[in-house]
Structure formats: structure tokens, C-alpha cells
Scaffold this motif. Structure first.
Motif, PDB file in Angstrom:
ATOM      1  N   ASP A 216       0.742   0.913  -3.261  1.00  0.00           N
ATOM      2  CA  ASP A 216      -0.860   0.922  -3.545  1.00  0.00           C
ATOM      3  C   ASP A 216      -0.707   1.930  -4.813  1.00  0.00           C
ATOM      4  O   ASP A 216      -0.588   3.316  -4.611  1.00  0.00           O
ATOM      5  CB  ASP A 216      -1.539   1.319  -2.330  1.00  0.00           C
TER       6      ASP A 216
ATOM      7  N   ASN B 204      -1.876  -7.633  -6.378  1.00  0.00           N
ATOM      8  CA  ASN B 204      -3.246  -7.797  -5.679  1.00  0.00           C
ATOM      9  C   ASN B 204      -3.997  -6.819  -6.334  1.00  0.00           C
ATOM     10  O   ASN B 204      -3.744  -5.407  -6.311  1.00  0.00           O
ATOM     11  CB  ASN B 204      -2.758  -7.471  -4.135  1.00  0.00           C
TER      12      ASN B 204
ATOM     13  N   ASN C  77      -0.257  -3.145  -4.908  1.00  0.00           N
ATOM     14  CA  ASN C  77      -1.921  -3.276  -4.616  1.00  0.00           C
ATOM     15  C   ASN C  77      -2.270  -2.329  -5.861  1.00  0.00           C
ATOM     16  O   ASN C  77      -1.858  -1.205  -5.677  1.00  0.00           O
ATOM     17  CB  ASN C  77      -2.417  -2.827  -3.404  1.00  0.00           C
TER      18      ASN C  77
END
Length: 395
Positions: free
Chosen positions: A121, A192, A162
Motif C-alpha cells: 500500500d 487499486n 494499492n
């Protein structure tokens, strides 16, 4: 591990990370108030390299670094040599004028075959990514600002990257292909992607695309001023309730184009008085923790401005000192987490790295995490007009 208040310059790495190479660092690596400039990597990550490492980059300048391969400023990747997913959070920082083959500012590598057991992330908050260059040819991956090369997350049906923007400003990043100047995603799955309260533009030519949404699974875009776009998800971008504007130049957004010192630890792209970005963020955002300060640490009041800079924000020089006085322990944690260095806490909110609120307590200095899944969370600690965000690992 914390590294702070240093200049890291003129490094010349034979591999990744000309300035700092963090390979499978245990725990959380915090970089605070660093100037990382004029470093070079013979492979990837001219300024910084993170492999299998959780990191927070706070109030740092990452500038004029170069890489022979990708990620002129930063490379970040998961690694199968460790047993954790990774989170890299970039807050109140400047990533400017770096040059790499692809991913001039940042290269996010899903690390197919070597890191795809895990996800990574990348959270970019109150930060500016400007004037970076991807110098590869027109047929290459590009990504003047950011190149995300996604792998399929093993055991899952999604990509393992992400990427989230919160009050970010992306400006004047470039590549030889008009469609690959800003953010670009490639790979075996989709990145994402989400963006809130941000300005993402090139300069003043909207044929030079700021965001290429191809190979991207977009969960939300709210209160954003956007330049030229490729493959934009119209159901999200054009939803009037989300208050986005597209096809805007930097001048239309209110960016003059020059970095200036406005009182914080990093230079910013200030916005003009009465410009489009001022008081822009009128759409309600739920389930996501919004910062109440800007890139400089100035307080955001009323209706917030789009981007990393808040015009008229009240600069509080004690923001970092306030945050630094607060300790969260144990971390990693299994059961009870304690917060010290602060009294009369109003609320503690725990968010997943995707911004979902998973726990909230009020008027206490402890929070139980025994019912949370293993992983990395963001803990928001609130008192009066101050909010401090700490990274928390649940094991």
C-alpha cells in the motif's frame, strides 16, 4: 528505526537506493525531516529503495535524484523473503525533479515472482510530486510522476498494489509519450486506486495526460481537480455528487508553477487567492480519515482547499513536536495498545490501510485490537484541534 534531521546527498549506489536502501527492515522505518538529493542508483530508486519494508516518510524533500533504471526518486516493492504485507506512507513531503527510466518520481513494483505473496500500500498524503521525468522512449512504460507495475496477489483475484492520494498535488511530471506523463499503471493485473481532495495536472496542456486509468481499478475519486485523462471511469469521475473537475490546466487549478517556502519544512506549490482550488472540497467523504493540516503543518479550517497547500491555513510550528511526544505501545500489538504523552484524548480511530474505519474509542488512552486481523493499520489520535496519525502493526 527512525532517521531524522539529516541531509543525504551525492550517494552513488551500485544497486538499488542511491541515498538509502532499506531491504527487509524489521518493524517500522520512519524517515523524518530528511533532505535526500543528488543521489544516483545504478539500478532502481535513485533516492530511496524499500523492499519488504514498512516505512513512513514525513516532512522529507526527495529531489534531483537519478536512476539508470526505474524510480528516479523512490522504488517500493513487497518481498517474499519476509512474511508481511507492506505499507509506505508519504506525508508532508516533496518529491521533485527526479529522473528515472520509468517512474520518474516513484516506481511501485509488485515484484512478480519475488514479492507477489504480499501486497503493498502506497499512501500519499499532503505531499507534492512535481517536475519529475521518466526518460524512456515513447513505447516504454513511462509514468513521469508514478509508475505502478502490478503483479497478481497470490491467492487473491486482485492486483497487489494499492495506491491512495489524500490532499496530494501532482504537477508538471513528464514522459516522451503524451499519455504517460503523470500516473501510469502496467502489469499482470490492475492497481487499486483512490484519490481524495487532490490536484493532479500536468502543466497547461491537457493533451499531456496527468492520469492514465488503464490497468487501474478505481474505488473512489472525490473532490479532485484533474488534468487530461486516459480511460477515465466516467461513472466515478463524472458523478456530480463526487465534485470532481477534469480537463483542467495547472493555471485553472490555481497553481502558479514555482515551488516556494511557505513556512513548513518542505517547499510547496501554493495556490492563488480566489482560484478554483480554494474551498473546493465540498463533497462529503465518509469512511476515510481526512488530515486537518496541510503539507506545511498549517491547520485546515472551514471548507478545505484541494491539493497539498491550504491557502490561509494557520501555521502551527508545534504540530510535529506534538506528534513526536506521543508514543503508541506495544507496537506490534496483539491485545491492548497504550497511548502515552497526551492527556484528555477525545477519540482514537483505527483505520485499515484502505481507509475503512474499523475501531473507535472515546475519552481513553487505550484501545483493544485483539479482534482485528493481522496487518498494518493507521491510528488517528484526536485532541481538540490536533490530530496525530500513527502506524500500528497488529500481529
Amino acid at each position: 528505526v527512525t532517521i531524522e534531521n539529516l541531509g543525504i546527498r551525492h550517494g552513488n549506489g551500485s544497486g538499488n537506493g542511491g541515498g538509502i536502501n532499506a531491504d527487509k527492515v524489521t518493524g517500522l522505518l520512519t524517515l523524518h525531516n530528511l533532505i535526500i538529493e543528488n543521489n544516483h542508483a545504478a539500478t532502481n530508486g535513485g533516492g530511496l529503495s524499500f523492499a519488504g519494508t514498512n516505512a513512513t516518510i514525513l516532512e522529507c524533500t526527495i529531489q534531483t535524484n537519478t536512476s539508470t533504471l526505474d524510480g528516479g526518486g523512490i522504488i517500493a516493492a513487497p518481498n517474499n523473503g519476509v512474511t508481511i504485507n507492506n505499507v509506505v506512507t508519504i506525508q508532508q513531503s516533496l518529491i521533485d525533479s527526479n529522473t528515472g527510466r520509468n517512474g520518474g518520481g516513484i516506481y511501485i513494483n509488485g515484484n512478480n515472482g519475488f514479492g507477489d505473496d504480499h501486497k503493498i500500500d502506497i499512501n500519499i498524503e499532503n505531499s507534492t510530486i512535481s517536475n519529475n521525468i521518466a526518460n524512456s522512449g515513447t513505447d516504454a512504460s513511462g509514468g513521469g510522476a508514478i509508475w505502478s507495475k502490478v503483479a497478481v496477489w497470490v491467492g487473491n483475484a486482485t492486483g497487489n498494489i494499492n495506491l491512495s492520494f489524500m490532499h496530494a498535488t501532482l504537477y508538471n511530471n513528464s514522459h516522451t509519450s503524451a499519455g504517460k506523463n503523470g500516473y501510469q499503471s502496467t502489469g499482470s493485473s490492475n492497481t487499486n486506486f483512490s484519490a481524495y481532495n487532490s490536484i493532479i495536472v500536468t502543466a497547461d496542456d491537457i493533451t499531456q495526460k496527468a492520469v492514465n486509468f488503464a490497468k487501474t481499478s478505481t474505488s473512489n475519486v472525490v473532490n479532485c481537480i484533474l488534468g487530461g485523462l486516459n480511460s477515465a471511469p466516467s461513472a466515478i469521475i463524472d458523478d456530480v455528487t463526487k465534485n470532481n473537475q477534469k480537463g483542467k490546466t495547472a493555471v485553472q487549478a490555481g497553481i502558479a508553477g514555482s515551488l516556494t517556502d511557505e513556512g513548513g519544512k518542505t517547499q510547496v506549490l501554493a495556490i492563488a487567492d480566489a482560484s478554483n482550488a480554494v474551498d473546493f472540497c465540498t463533497a462529503t467523504i465518509t469512511g476515510v480519515s481526512l488530515p486537518n493540516i496541510d503539507q506545511r503543518g498549517a491547520t485546515r479550517t472551514g471548507t478545505p482547499d484541494a491539493g497539498a497547500f491550504e491557502l490561509g491555513g494557520t501555521l502551527n510550528t508545534n504540530n510535529y513536536e506534538f506528534a513526536a511526544s506521543i508514543s503508541v505501545y506495544p507496537n506490534p500489538a496483539k491485545n491492548i495498545v497504550n497511548i502515552s504523552g497526551i492527556e484528555n484524548i477525545e477519540a482514537i480511530e483505527v483505520y485499515s490501510v484502505l481507509g475503512k474505519l474499523v475501531k473507535k474509542v472515546t475519552n481513553q488512552n487505550t484501545v483493544s485490537v485483539h479482534n482485528l486481523s493481522k496487518g498494518i493499520y493507521l491510528m488517528s489520535i484526536k485532541k481538540e484541534n490536533n490530530t496525530v496519525t500513527k502506524q500500528l502493526i497488529v500481529e
